[in-house]
Each structure stands twice: as C-alpha cells, then as structure tokens.
Design a protein around this motif. Structure first.
Motif, PDB file in Angstrom:
ATOM      1  N   ASP A  48       1.111  -1.368   0.055  1.00 30.57           N
ATOM      2  CA  ASP A  48      -0.080   0.013  -0.053  1.00 30.57           C
ATOM      3  C   ASP A  48       0.855   1.449   0.181  1.00 30.57           C
ATOM      4  O   ASP A  48       0.587   2.212  -0.379  1.00 30.57           O
ATOM      5  N   SER A  49       2.009   1.311   0.520  1.00 28.05           N
ATOM      6  CA  SER A  49       2.926   2.413   0.665  1.00 28.05           C
ATOM      7  C   SER A  49       3.604   2.662  -0.590  1.00 28.05           C
ATOM      8  O   SER A  49       4.189   3.858  -0.820  1.00 28.05           O
ATOM      9  N   GLY A  50       3.627   1.908  -1.644  1.00 30.79           N
ATOM     10  CA  GLY A  50       4.213   2.051  -3.022  1.00 30.79           C
ATOM     11  C   GLY A  50       5.492   1.339  -3.005  1.00 30.79           C
ATOM     12  O   GLY A  50       6.002   1.095  -4.101  1.00 30.79           O
ATOM     13  N   ALA A  51       6.089   0.827  -2.000  1.00 40.09           N
ATOM     14  CA  ALA A  51       7.206   0.008  -2.054  1.00 40.09           C
ATOM     15  C   ALA A  51       6.963  -1.246  -2.724  1.00 40.09           C
ATOM     16  O   ALA A  51       5.715  -1.818  -2.686  1.00 40.09           O
ATOM     17  N   ARG A  52       8.005  -1.491  -3.533  1.00 39.50           N
ATOM     18  CA  ARG A  52       7.532  -2.819  -4.570  1.00 39.50           C
ATOM     19  C   ARG A  52       8.733  -3.735  -4.425  1.00 39.50           C
ATOM     20  O   ARG A  52      10.090  -3.384  -3.907  1.00 39.50           O
ATOM     21  N   LEU A  53       8.135  -4.940  -4.632  1.00 39.42           N
ATOM     22  CA  LEU A  53       9.102  -6.134  -4.654  1.00 39.42           C
ATOM     23  C   LEU A  53       9.043  -6.926  -6.216  1.00 39.42           C
ATOM     24  O   LEU A  53       8.091  -6.957  -6.771  1.00 39.42           O
ATOM     25  N   LEU A  54      10.222  -7.321  -6.627  1.00 40.72           N
ATOM     26  CA  LEU A  54      10.523  -7.872  -8.050  1.00 40.72           C
ATOM     27  C   LEU A  54      10.526  -9.236  -7.460  1.00 40.72           C
ATOM     28  O   LEU A  54      11.624  -9.596  -6.925  1.00 40.72           O
ATOM     29  N   LEU A  55       9.611 -10.191  -7.932  1.00 43.97           N
ATOM     30  CA  LEU A  55       9.774 -11.470  -7.625  1.00 43.97           C
ATOM     31  C   LEU A  55      10.604 -12.045  -8.589  1.00 43.97           C
ATOM     32  O   LEU A  55      10.172 -12.089  -9.925  1.00 43.97           O
ATOM     33  N   PHE A  77      13.238  -7.695   5.870  1.00 42.12           N
ATOM     34  CA  PHE A  77      12.259  -6.873   5.122  1.00 42.12           C
ATOM     35  C   PHE A  77      11.191  -6.356   6.416  1.00 42.12           C
ATOM     36  O   PHE A  77      11.133  -6.943   7.456  1.00 42.12           O
ATOM     37  N   PHE A  78      10.731  -5.219   6.415  1.00 39.81           N
ATOM     38  CA  PHE A  78      10.150  -4.446   7.251  1.00 39.81           C
ATOM     39  C   PHE A  78       8.614  -3.955   6.695  1.00 39.81           C
ATOM     40  O   PHE A  78       8.818  -3.190   5.719  1.00 39.81           O
ATOM     41  N   LEU A  79       7.611  -4.480   7.383  1.00 45.62           N
ATOM     42  CA  LEU A  79       6.495  -3.912   6.809  1.00 45.62           C
ATOM     43  C   LEU A  79       5.474  -3.135   7.848  1.00 45.62           C
ATOM     44  O   LEU A  79       5.093  -3.871   9.099  1.00 45.62           O
ATOM     45  N   GLU A  80       5.340  -1.953   7.572  1.00 39.84           N
ATOM     46  CA  GLU A  80       4.892  -1.131   8.594  1.00 39.84           C
ATOM     47  C   GLU A  80       3.304  -1.194   8.344  1.00 39.84           C
ATOM     48  O   GLU A  80       2.803  -1.417   7.299  1.00 39.84           O
ATOM     49  N   THR A  81       2.583  -0.939   9.764  1.00 40.04           N
ATOM     50  CA  THR A  81       1.085  -1.007   9.665  1.00 40.04           C
ATOM     51  C   THR A  81       0.677   0.272  10.610  1.00 40.04           C
ATOM     52  O   THR A  81       1.601   0.656  11.671  1.00 40.04           O
ATOM     53  N   ALA A 111       6.208  -8.091  15.556  1.00 42.55           N
ATOM     54  CA  ALA A 111       6.418  -9.614  15.516  1.00 42.55           C
ATOM     55  C   ALA A 111       6.915  -9.986  14.362  1.00 42.55           C
ATOM     56  O   ALA A 111       6.887  -9.517  13.104  1.00 42.55           O
ATOM     57  N   VAL A 112       7.850 -10.987  14.443  1.00 43.91           N
ATOM     58  CA  VAL A 112       8.632 -11.473  13.248  1.00 43.91           C
ATOM     59  C   VAL A 112       7.738 -12.883  12.401  1.00 43.91           C
ATOM     60  O   VAL A 112       7.260 -13.748  13.177  1.00 43.91           O
ATOM     61  N   PHE A 113       7.567 -12.373  11.050  1.00 42.76           N
ATOM     62  CA  PHE A 113       7.038 -13.648  10.415  1.00 42.76           C
ATOM     63  C   PHE A 113       7.920 -14.135   9.286  1.00 42.76           C
ATOM     64  O   PHE A 113       8.876 -13.417   8.891  1.00 42.76           O
ATOM     65  N   ALA A 114       7.628 -15.031   8.715  1.00 38.58           N
ATOM     66  CA  ALA A 114       8.336 -15.810   7.646  1.00 38.58           C
ATOM     67  C   ALA A 114       7.430 -15.860   6.339  1.00 38.58           C
ATOM     68  O   ALA A 114       5.998 -16.171   6.631  1.00 38.58           O
ATOM     69  N   ASP A 115       7.943 -15.645   5.183  1.00 35.90           N
ATOM     70  CA  ASP A 115       7.365 -15.901   3.945  1.00 35.90           C
ATOM     71  C   ASP A 115       7.471 -17.461   3.632  1.00 35.90           C
ATOM     72  O   ASP A 115       8.244 -17.995   4.378  1.00 35.90           O
ATOM     73  N   PRO A 116       6.778 -18.002   3.124  1.00 29.94           N
ATOM     74  CA  PRO A 116       6.884 -19.513   2.623  1.00 29.94           C
ATOM     75  C   PRO A 116       8.127 -20.127   2.232  1.00 29.94           C
ATOM     76  O   PRO A 116       8.527 -21.136   2.306  1.00 29.94           O
ATOM     77  N   PHE A 117       9.168 -19.216   1.983  1.00 29.43           N
ATOM     78  CA  PHE A 117      10.535 -19.304   1.395  1.00 29.43           C
ATOM     79  C   PHE A 117      11.472 -19.439   2.476  1.00 29.43           C
ATOM     80  O   PHE A 117      12.496 -19.827   2.208  1.00 29.43           O
ATOM     81  N   GLY A 118      11.131 -18.700   3.541  1.00 28.96           N
ATOM     82  CA  GLY A 118      12.209 -18.569   4.675  1.00 28.96           C
ATOM     83  C   GLY A 118      12.637 -17.221   5.224  1.00 28.96           C
ATOM     84  O   GLY A 118      13.231 -16.949   6.038  1.00 28.96           O
ATOM     85  N   ASN A 119      12.410 -16.301   4.204  1.00 25.13           N
ATOM     86  CA  ASN A 119      12.599 -14.806   4.290  1.00 25.13           C
ATOM     87  C   ASN A 119      12.028 -14.303   5.743  1.00 25.13           C
ATOM     88  O   ASN A 119      10.789 -14.582   5.907  1.00 25.13           O
ATOM     89  N   LEU A 120      12.783 -13.705   6.421  1.00 26.11           N
ATOM     90  CA  LEU A 120      12.205 -13.062   7.769  1.00 26.11           C
ATOM     91  C   LEU A 120      11.611 -11.455   7.567  1.00 26.11           C
ATOM     92  O   LEU A 120      12.250 -10.934   6.966  1.00 26.11           O
ATOM     93  N   TRP A 121      10.426 -11.314   7.872  1.00 22.83           N
ATOM     94  CA  TRP A 121      10.005  -9.900   7.962  1.00 22.83           C
ATOM     95  C   TRP A 121       9.644  -9.527   9.429  1.00 22.83           C
ATOM     96  O   TRP A 121       8.934 -10.296  10.155  1.00 22.83           O
ATOM     97  N   ASP A 122       9.562  -8.479   9.687  1.00 27.85           N
ATOM     98  CA  ASP A 122       8.998  -7.488  10.810  1.00 27.85           C
ATOM     99  C   ASP A 122       7.664  -7.037  10.379  1.00 27.85           C
ATOM    100  O   ASP A 122       7.737  -6.254   9.475  1.00 27.85           O
ATOM    101  N   LEU A 123       6.686  -7.334  10.954  1.00 27.54           N
ATOM    102  CA  LEU A 123       5.464  -6.817  10.906  1.00 27.54           C
ATOM    103  C   LEU A 123       5.374  -5.683  12.156  1.00 27.54           C
ATOM    104  O   LEU A 123       5.496  -6.042  13.346  1.00 27.54           O
TER     105      LEU A 123
END
Length: 134
Positions: A48-55, A77-81, A111-123
């Motif tokens: 929503d912020s406009g930040a993009r990921l190239l998969l 990776f850091f996802l702000e809400t 809280a830390v979450f992982a995508d299904p591939f193992g990359n760690l994110w902070d929500l």
C-alpha cells in the motif's frame, strides 16, 4: 527529484507461489506480470505504501541456494502498519507463519513472520512520536 529506493529483488522458487503469498496472503497489489521469454517474467508486487518487490526466479545454482536466506538469517524486510492488531489478525487468518508472539518495544509493536520461502519480515507499528510542539 530526490533519490529513493523504488524496488528490491526477492528470490522465489517460482512466480506463482511468490504471487500467491505476497498478493493473496499479505494483500500486495500485482503491478505487472510480463513474459520475457525462456520462461522468465517481470513480476512486480506493491505494498500500500508504494514499496515494490520484484519477484525473481534464480538464474544459477548459487542464487537458488539463497532463496529464503538472502539476508543470512536476519530479518531483512519490514512491513509497517498503522493498526498492528488488525493486520496481525488478518495475517494469521490468511495463514502467515509468525515466529513469535507480538511484543512491544520502545520503537513500536512488532512480530517476526516468515514468507513460505524462509525470508524473515518484521510486521511493525511504529511507536507514536512524542508531541514536542508545546
């Protein structure tokens, strides 16, 4: 125009699973999915912020070995809400795998979450800055 980081690459094992997670579970918007030939595609998702990921699909065995470990096991990776509780609940309902219970730090709720591939994110919901106007 000032410089800004517009997009980062994220290795995924295949485009479909990348789109399924980032669009369908996290709610990112699929910006483009353009065939490039030889099975390659230009697949971009946007928060929503406009930040993009190239998969990106790996192009070598070395790259394939880095899927899920692009940052050496650190949160990369850091996802702000602006509503941690609601976003956390929505992600849980969508099957997002959290690695810890939510915690409250001086910098915000996280809280830390992982995508299904193992990359760690902070929500994270950043702490509100103190009002120093008065």
């Amino acid at each position: 125009m000032p410089n800004r980081v517009a997009m980062v690459s994220l290795l995924v094992p295949d485009y479909e699973s990348g789109v399924a997670f980032y669009r369908d579970r996290l709610g990112f918007r699929l910006v483009t999915d353009t065939p490039l030939g030889d099975g390659k595609r230009w697949v971009v998702v946007e928060a929503d912020s406009g930040a993009r990921l190239l998969l990106a699909m790996p192009g070598s065995p070395e790259q394939a070995a880095r899927i899920g470990d692009q940052t050496g096991g650190r949160v990369g990776f850091f996802l702000e809400t602006d509503d941690f509780a609601a976003t956390h609940a929505r992600f849980l309902a969508a099957g997002v795998a959290f690695r810890e219970a939510p915690r409250h730090e001086p910098y915000g709720s996280v809280a830390v979450f992982a995508d299904p591939f193992g990359n760690l994110w902070d929500l994270i919901e950043p702490a509100k800055a103190a009002d120093n106007t008065g």
